[in-house]
Write an enzyme that holds these catalytic residues in place. Structure first.
Site, PDB file in Angstrom:
ATOM      1  N   LYS A  92     -92.379 -17.983   3.468  1.00  0.00           N
ATOM      2  CA  LYS A  92     -93.136 -18.140   4.705  1.00  0.00           C
ATOM      3  C   LYS A  92     -94.597 -18.426   4.389  1.00  0.00           C
ATOM      4  O   LYS A  92     -95.074 -18.147   3.285  1.00  0.00           O
ATOM      5  CB  LYS A  92     -93.040 -16.849   5.539  1.00  0.00           C
ATOM      6  N   ARG A 128     -78.924 -13.899   9.614  1.00  0.00           N
ATOM      7  CA  ARG A 128     -77.547 -14.251   9.975  1.00  0.00           C
ATOM      8  C   ARG A 128     -76.573 -13.905   8.846  1.00  0.00           C
ATOM      9  O   ARG A 128     -75.394 -13.657   9.099  1.00  0.00           O
ATOM     10  CB  ARG A 128     -77.487 -15.742  10.346  1.00  0.00           C
TER      11      ARG A 128
HETATM   12  N1  BES Z   1     -87.285 -13.139  10.832  1.00  0.00           N
HETATM   13  C1  BES Z   1     -87.321 -14.532  11.056  1.00  0.00           C
HETATM   14  C2  BES Z   1     -87.401 -14.901  12.547  1.00  0.00           C
HETATM   15  C3  BES Z   1     -88.680 -14.545  13.272  1.00  0.00           C
HETATM   16  C4  BES Z   1     -89.737 -15.446  13.302  1.00  0.00           C
HETATM   17  C5  BES Z   1     -88.799 -13.361  13.949  1.00  0.00           C
HETATM   18  C6  BES Z   1     -90.903 -15.136  13.970  1.00  0.00           C
HETATM   19  C7  BES Z   1     -89.951 -13.049  14.641  1.00  0.00           C
HETATM   20  C8  BES Z   1     -90.999 -13.935  14.646  1.00  0.00           C
HETATM   21  C9  BES Z   1     -86.060 -15.185  10.504  1.00  0.00           C
HETATM   22  O1  BES Z   1     -85.491 -14.580   9.403  1.00  0.00           O
HETATM   23  C10 BES Z   1     -86.420 -16.584  10.103  1.00  0.00           C
HETATM   24  O2  BES Z   1     -87.245 -16.738   9.260  1.00  0.00           O
HETATM   25  N2  BES Z   1     -85.802 -17.562  10.751  1.00  0.00           N
HETATM   26  C11 BES Z   1     -86.054 -18.934  10.479  1.00  0.00           C
HETATM   27  C12 BES Z   1     -84.726 -19.632  10.372  1.00  0.00           C
HETATM   28  C13 BES Z   1     -84.790 -21.027   9.849  1.00  0.00           C
HETATM   29  C14 BES Z   1     -85.270 -21.032   8.407  1.00  0.00           C
HETATM   30  C15 BES Z   1     -83.410 -21.648   9.925  1.00  0.00           C
HETATM   31  C16 BES Z   1     -86.871 -19.512  11.637  1.00  0.00           C
HETATM   32  O3  BES Z   1     -86.616 -19.156  12.784  1.00  0.00           O
HETATM   33  O4  BES Z   1     -87.773 -20.286  11.360  1.00  0.00           O
HETATM   34 ZN    ZN Z   2     -86.278 -15.198   7.531  1.00  0.00          ZN
END
Ligand code: BES
Ligand code: ZN
Ligand code: ZN
Length: 527
Positions: A287, A361
């Site tokens: 991230k 997931r």
């Molecule tokens: N924990 C995050 C989702 C999230 C983002 C929660 C912002 C709260 C605030 C999750 O694990 C994630 O990173 N999801 C990605 C998925 C993508 C890489 C397919 C996303 O939503 O960008």
């Molecule tokens: Zn994530």
């Protein structure tokens, strides 16, 4: 905060502050507020002519929702202050608005340095709201609004409320008020515990310490608690949990909390599953700096399940309820899983990793498969799963709901309305699956299509809710994406800035109120 419910006229009660309701469009305060108004009036005590009526007639106060005004009592009544709290239009009143107004009043009295506050079941009898529901919402608003997370602040502690007294003038109604107040206390404390678990920093709250909290809570409440560690998770071949956990020195846990499985007449259980990523760096699909801050709350689904199970154990419905919490930390190291790795999941399917940041997931998939051993009447998973849910709903606006079964979707929407937690149903078209085809494995874990992120995440989870033929559902399933409700940017109503503990109240309503869940009473599986 200590709670008591007693029978007394509110103006006779000694406290640092009395919190009394005012509705907009009502120039002369009525009911209990009228009594306080008269007591704060001229010595001859002409009704409808006291300090509150004066404030309203001068146009200084209108009673709009959550509007607070402070009056000083100058010895006319035993309480030092009166806080007026606006409930807005009486016809439009809901328990959620009561919760918000009381939250604002509790926060204001806390800011003023009050320790002991007293109030009534706000809004009881208006807009069809029962005394019991009004008492519950009032207590929830007070306890949720007064919540502060101070575990890591040094220096002078912030002032905190110590006592809440709920007053009911009619002794014949005391039991009903007390029953509602008691439920509100249990549910709000459970939600505050979920908030605390989420607020704790990730160097304090990790899979092991989360599990230890659950074990303590279970022994206090009488829940059966099983905490599986790495060897047992390996024995179950939970490839998703193990894959995500690989990069962290904090080893995974898989927590099982059970309520009422042995109870005669409890029926097939409701199973609640929460995403428990105690910190999400994104892994090798790392991230950004800004995207990573706040990811201590990525166990918010698991925290909501833990809180809901605590409240359910205490309120003790006949219904059997199981809580499942896969807990991992998503880190980078020599041992981490990587993009292009293929994981073999507990249900035997293989997943090609295209993003190590789509980790939630993967751990939920194994938990959804594990749930089948309970032959559940219904399953709900709750997760801070996708940034796309934020984009779809708007931050702090609502969580999303995916549920292929209309009756089960309706049950979730009814419970969420009852709880005052907004859910919005989203489509779960099979076409989303087209984006998840992999060249090397049964599927990918991400589509690489940001716009479809929410739909494909739900499609992915659905694959693990299917029976062995991989086409029929194994149970009724609903998925809540609470990413938009992970943390509040600013304080409002009963929500302080910081984690929300969203989902506790909806899951408790689902477990406790049979009328909301006709689908569950149809028996096991899909009836
Ligand atoms: N924990 C995050 C989702 C999230 C983002 C929660 C912002 C709260 C605030 C999750 O694990 C994630 O990173 N999801 C990605 C998925 C993508 C890489 C397919 C996303 O939503 O960008
Ligand atoms: Zn994530
Ligand atoms: Zn995550």
């Amino acid at each position: 905060m200590k709670l008591s419910v007693i029978s007394r006229q509110i103006q006779a009660h000694p406290a640092d502050a009395l919190i009394v309701p005012v509705f907009s469009g009502e120039p002369v305060p009525s009911g209990a507020t009228g009594g306080v108004d008269t007591a704060l009036g001229s010595p001859d005590g002409v009704p409808g002519n006291g300090a509150i009526a004066r404030l309203i007639s001068l146009g200084d106060y209108s009673g709009k929702l959550s509007e607070v005004a402070v009056l000083y009592s100058f010895g006319l009544i035993p309480a030092a202050r009166v806080l007026l709290v606006g409930l807005g239009n009486p016809e439009a009143l809901t328990t959620e608005l009561i919760r918000q107004a009381m939250g604002a009043a509790a926060r204001k009295s806390q800011e003023l340095g009050c320790k002991r506050i007293a109030t009534l079941a706000l809004g009881a009898g208006r807009a069809g709201i029962s005394l019991r529901d009004a008492a519950q919402a009032t207590v929830e608003g007070a306890l949720l609004g007064a919540y502060q997370f101070e575990e890591h602040r040094t220096g002078k502690p912030k002032s905190a409320l110590e006592e809440l007294v709920l007053l009911e003038a009619n002794p014949a109604l005391l039991d009903e008020a007390a029953t509602g107040a008691r439920s509100g206390e249990v549910i709000a404390n459970a939600q505050n515990n979920a908030r605390t678990l989420m607020n704790r920093p990730p160097n304090v709250l990790n899979p092991a310490s989360f599990a230890a909290w659950c074990a303590d809570m279970a022994s206090e409440t009488g829940l059966a608690c099983t905490i599986m560690e790495q060897p047992q998770i390996e024995a179950l071949r939970m490839g998703g949990v193990l894959g995500v956990a690989r990069g962290s020195a904090n080893r995974p846990r898989f927590i099982v909390l059970e309520h009422g499985l042995q109870t005669v007449g409890a029926g097939a259980p409701l199973v609640l599953i929460g995403k428990g990523v105690t910190f999400d760096t994104g892994g090798y699909s790392i991230k950004t700096t800004d995207g990573m801050v706040g990811m201590k709350g990525d166990m918010g689904g698991a925290a909501a399940v833990a809180g809901a199970m605590q409240a359910i154990a205490t309120l003790n419905p006949t219904r059997a309820v199981v809580g499942l919490m896969p807990l991992v930390e998503n880190m980078i190291s020599q041992d981490s899983f990587r993009p292009n790795d293929v994981l073999a999941m507990m249900n035997g399917m293989t997943v090609e990793i295209t993003s190590t940041d789509a980790e939630g997931r993967l751990i939920l998939a194994d938990a959804l498969h594990f749930a089948k051993r309970y032959n559940p009447a219904g399953v709900v998973d709750i997760a801070t799963l996708t940034g796309t849910a934020n984009v779809a709903m708007g931050r702090n606006m609502a969580a999303t709901l995916h549920a292929p079964d209309d009756a089960w979707a309706a049950a979730l929407l009814a419970a969420s309305a009852r709880a005052g937690e907004r859910l919005w149903r989203m489509p779960l078209w099979a076409d989303y699956g087209e984006r998840m085809k992999s060249d090397t494995a049964d599927m990918k874990n991400g589509a690489g299509d940001a716009g479809a992120g929410l739909g494909v995440s739900a499609w992915f989870l659905q694959q693990f809710t299917l029976a062995e033929n991989r086409s029929d559902p194994a149970y009724r399933w609903a998925h809540l994406d609470i990413a938009p409700m992970m943390a509040a940017k600013s304080t409002s109503g009963y929500q302080p800035a910081g984690s929300m503990g969203f989902g506790v109240r909806t899951m408790v309503a689902l477990a406790l109120e049979p009328a909301l869940t006709p689908a569950l009473s149809q028996g096991r599986g899909l009836g």
